[in-house]
Design an enzyme around this catalytic site. Structure first.
Site, PDB file in Angstrom:
ATOM      1  N   HIS A  15      41.706  30.160  33.004  1.00  0.00           N
ATOM      2  CA  HIS A  15      40.426  29.807  33.625  1.00  0.00           C
ATOM      3  C   HIS A  15      40.310  30.451  35.007  1.00  0.00           C
ATOM      4  O   HIS A  15      39.230  30.911  35.397  1.00  0.00           O
ATOM      5  CB  HIS A  15      40.294  28.292  33.740  1.00  0.00           C
ATOM      6  CG  HIS A  15      40.182  27.601  32.421  1.00  0.00           C
ATOM      7  ND1 HIS A  15      39.005  27.073  31.952  1.00  0.00           N
ATOM      8  CD2 HIS A  15      41.105  27.357  31.455  1.00  0.00           C
ATOM      9  CE1 HIS A  15      39.193  26.529  30.760  1.00  0.00           C
ATOM     10  NE2 HIS A  15      40.465  26.695  30.438  1.00  0.00           N
ATOM     11  N   ASP A 116      33.635  25.885  35.787  1.00  0.00           N
ATOM     12  CA  ASP A 116      33.795  26.032  34.351  1.00  0.00           C
ATOM     13  C   ASP A 116      33.480  24.708  33.654  1.00  0.00           C
ATOM     14  O   ASP A 116      33.194  23.690  34.280  1.00  0.00           O
ATOM     15  CB  ASP A 116      35.160  26.623  33.976  1.00  0.00           C
ATOM     16  CG  ASP A 116      36.329  25.667  34.097  1.00  0.00           C
ATOM     17  OD1 ASP A 116      36.125  24.438  34.072  1.00  0.00           O
ATOM     18  OD2 ASP A 116      37.468  26.148  34.188  1.00  0.00           O
TER      19      ASP A 116
END
Length: 370
Positions: A15, A116
């Protein structure tokens, strides 16, 4: 004051790499911005990020990292799904995120907060600080459409996806067997299902969704989203397809030369002769599954590069057949030709005047209006 964009990834190294690549993409075309990335220390193993952060800091001065204080998770939280741990950690992290962005705002004009999927609790932080909050969705438009549609699917049945035994009709996608939905959402009564459902409900409430895809790659899924067919109860937020963003160097920072060794080996092979296997970065194989895949690859007689992965149990015979089909059959040749077309289309999308560059321009314009 300088204009800053705050990026907020969840703790896992994959991520973080995706967020850094987004930051680099913005800076390449809009160097007047600065990128501030919030780093959350995980109370569980999410992959080492320190060496990677140090390397980015040394090479890209416009990207700075802000390390947030550690958080202890409740002792009674289930660790059956690592996603549950991530959602809970990032929910508890909101005060730290608020404090960090408020501090950054003392020296910069923060134009946007980009987070995210797992960081959805921070939508409220953006609202509190009057900063537009966006999601960065790295799994493609089809997956985004499925999550947009998840609240509707939830209301349509009382059964778990694993028990439905039917195809799901999600706009912009071919029929999907219910049991083939993402593993964490197969069981309706688990906490992780509730977490994903809540996150899906939050997606449309953002100022926009940035997706690592491009129009030519997923035209049907993108059209279904933009036409409002996936979000059923409220307006669809703006969607910006700005991909493909590809890390030029995604090593975690080890000095063992592994990545360079792979590239050296790849460059010594005949063109288009290597099978690349990659099924995700967090999976663990049983010893029996490892053996089955290894045997299947060996029997195929094909060159291959295999990255750590996790998808259900697969027999050696199936691996052998699929690899041979891909490399030796007319159908496999058609697939390879299609991939080359996608490669060319991706280059066009990222070029001056291409769809992804136009989308980035519209995204930046949304930050600077007013």
């Amino acid at each position: 004051m300088e204009n800053a964009i705050v990026l907020y990834p969840s703790p896992a190294i994959g991520h973080l790499i995706s967020m850094v690549e987004l930051g680099k993409f913005i800076l390449t075309h809009y160097p007047s911005f600065s990128i501030k990335i919030l780093i959350t220390p995980p109370p569980y193993n999410a992959g080492s990020t320190g060496p990677y952060i140090n390397r980015v800091s040394a090479t890209t001065s416009s990207i700075t990292f802000h390390h947030l204080p550690p958080i202890s998770l409740p002792l009674n939280i289930s660790s059956h799904h690592h996603e549950t741990l991530a959602f809970e950690l990032l929910r508890l992290n909101n005060p730290n995120v608020h404090q960090a962005i408020a501090s950054i705002s003392n020296t910069c004009t923060v134009r946007a907060l980009i987070m995210d999927f797992f960081c959805c609790p921070a939508l409220s932080v953006g609202a509190d600080l009057n900063i537009p909050a966006y999601f960065f969705f790295t799994s493609g438009a089809a997956s985004l459409g499925a999550f947009f549609y998840m609240p509707f699917l939830h209301r349509s049945t009382n059964k778990s996806f694993k028990d439905l035994n039917s195809d799901l009709d999600i706009p912009g996608m071919p029929p999907i067997p219910s049991a083939d939905m993402a593993k964490p959402i197969l069981e309706r009564n688990e906490k992780v299902y509730e977490d994903f459902l809540n996150a899906s409900i939050q997606l449309p409430k953002s100022a926009g969704i940035i997706v690592n895809t491009f129009e030519w790659l997923e035209p049907r899924a993108i059209k279904a989203i933009l036409d409002g067919h996936c979000v059923t109860e409220e307006p669809t937020p703006p969607v910006y397809c700005i991909g493909p963003l590809i890390a030029s160097d995604n090593r975690s920072g080890s000095d063992d030369g592994g990545s360079n060794g792979c590239l050296t080996w790849l460059n010594s092979q005949p063109s288009r002769s290597v099978v690349f296997l990659c099924f995700g970065s967090l999976g663990l194989f049983s010893s029996e599954q490892l053996k089955e895949i290894a045997v299947g690859l060996e029997r195929s007689g094909q060159r291959f590069l295999w990255v750590e992965s996790e998808d259900g149990f697969v027999r050696a015979e199936e691996v052998e057949k699929r690899v041979c089909d891909l490399m030796d059959s007319e159908e496999g040749n058609s697939v390879r030709m299609q991939v080359l077309k996608m490669k060319a289309a991706a280059e066009v999308a990222m070029s001056e005047g291409g769809s992804s560059r136009v989308a980035l321009s519209k995204l930046v314009e949304s930050w600077t209006q007013g």
